[in-house]
Design a protein around this motif. Structure first.
Motif: not given
Ligand SMILES: CC(C)(COP(=O)(O)OP(=O)(O)OC[C@H]1O[C@@H](n2cnc3c(N)ncnc32)[C@H](O)[C@@H]1OP(=O)(O)O)[C@@H](O)C(=O)NCCC(=O)NCCS
Length: 164
Positions: A75-79, A85-86, A101-108
């Protein structure tokens, strides 16, 4: 079919119980990430795209999910300023529907908050009902449509967002 069987065999088995870990993506992960990226997405990111992300840690967040020590996704994002921004999210097919995916998103989202972001936003194919459900479950709402955002296939994207 192989993935489904494997998945069923895991149901109630030892691996099903294996904990999910989320860790920073390393340069040495790029070949595995690119392998799955090419299998999963019709317009995959290149190795250079992933390299550029890892070389820009002030803006880019990149994590790998592992389940029982096996590579399970990324999973990747820009801060940037107050927005997270995911940019990429994928779970290896045989590990899907286990909440990874849910865990990864919560982490991001948590990392975004720590970096001072107040909003999270992403684009998702209008046909990607599974991902849209995931984001809605996480509190994202549809904010608009970007026409032909996926230009190779001419598919529109929903812009989805939520406050952090
Ligand atoms: C979308 C994707 C990341 C979901 O990963 P996952 O680990 O299977 O998702 P989770 O198990 O965390 O699902 C959490 C919730 O999201 C929703 N969801 C996830 N996949 C779904 C699907 N295929 N159909 C319907 N709902 C789905 C469900 O509400 C689910 O909760 P539930 O299992 O309690 O019903 C995965 O299917 C994937 O890698 N798809 C291909 C790449 C992709 O589309 N990435 C997103 C690009 S924007």
């Amino acid at each position: 079919m192989y993935s489904e069987t494997r998945s069923l065999e895991r149901g109630g088995g030892e691996t099903e119980e294996a904990p999910v870990t989320i860790r920073p993506m390393r340069f040495s992960d790029i070949p595995t990430v690119v392998y799955w990226e090419r299998k999963i997405f019709p317009s995959p990111w290149s190795p250079e795209n992933f390299l550029a992300e890892l070389e820009n840690p002030r803006v880019s967040i990149a994590v790998v999910m592992e389940c029982g020590g096996e590579f399970a996704g990324y999973a990747m994002a820009w801060a940037v300023a107050d927005e997270l921004h995911i940019t990429n999210l994928a779970v290896v097919p045989s590990f899907r529907r286990r909440g990874i995916a849910e865990k990864a998103m919560e982490y991001l989202l948590q990392l975004g908050r720590q970096r001072g972001c107040r909003y999270a936003q992403l684009e998702v194919r209008v046909s990607n009902t599974g991902a849209i459900r995931l984001y809605e479950k996480l509190g994202f709402a549809k904010l608009g449509i970007r026409k032909k955002y996926y230009f190779r296939e001419g598919e529109d994207a929903f812009v989805m967002g939520r406050e952090l």
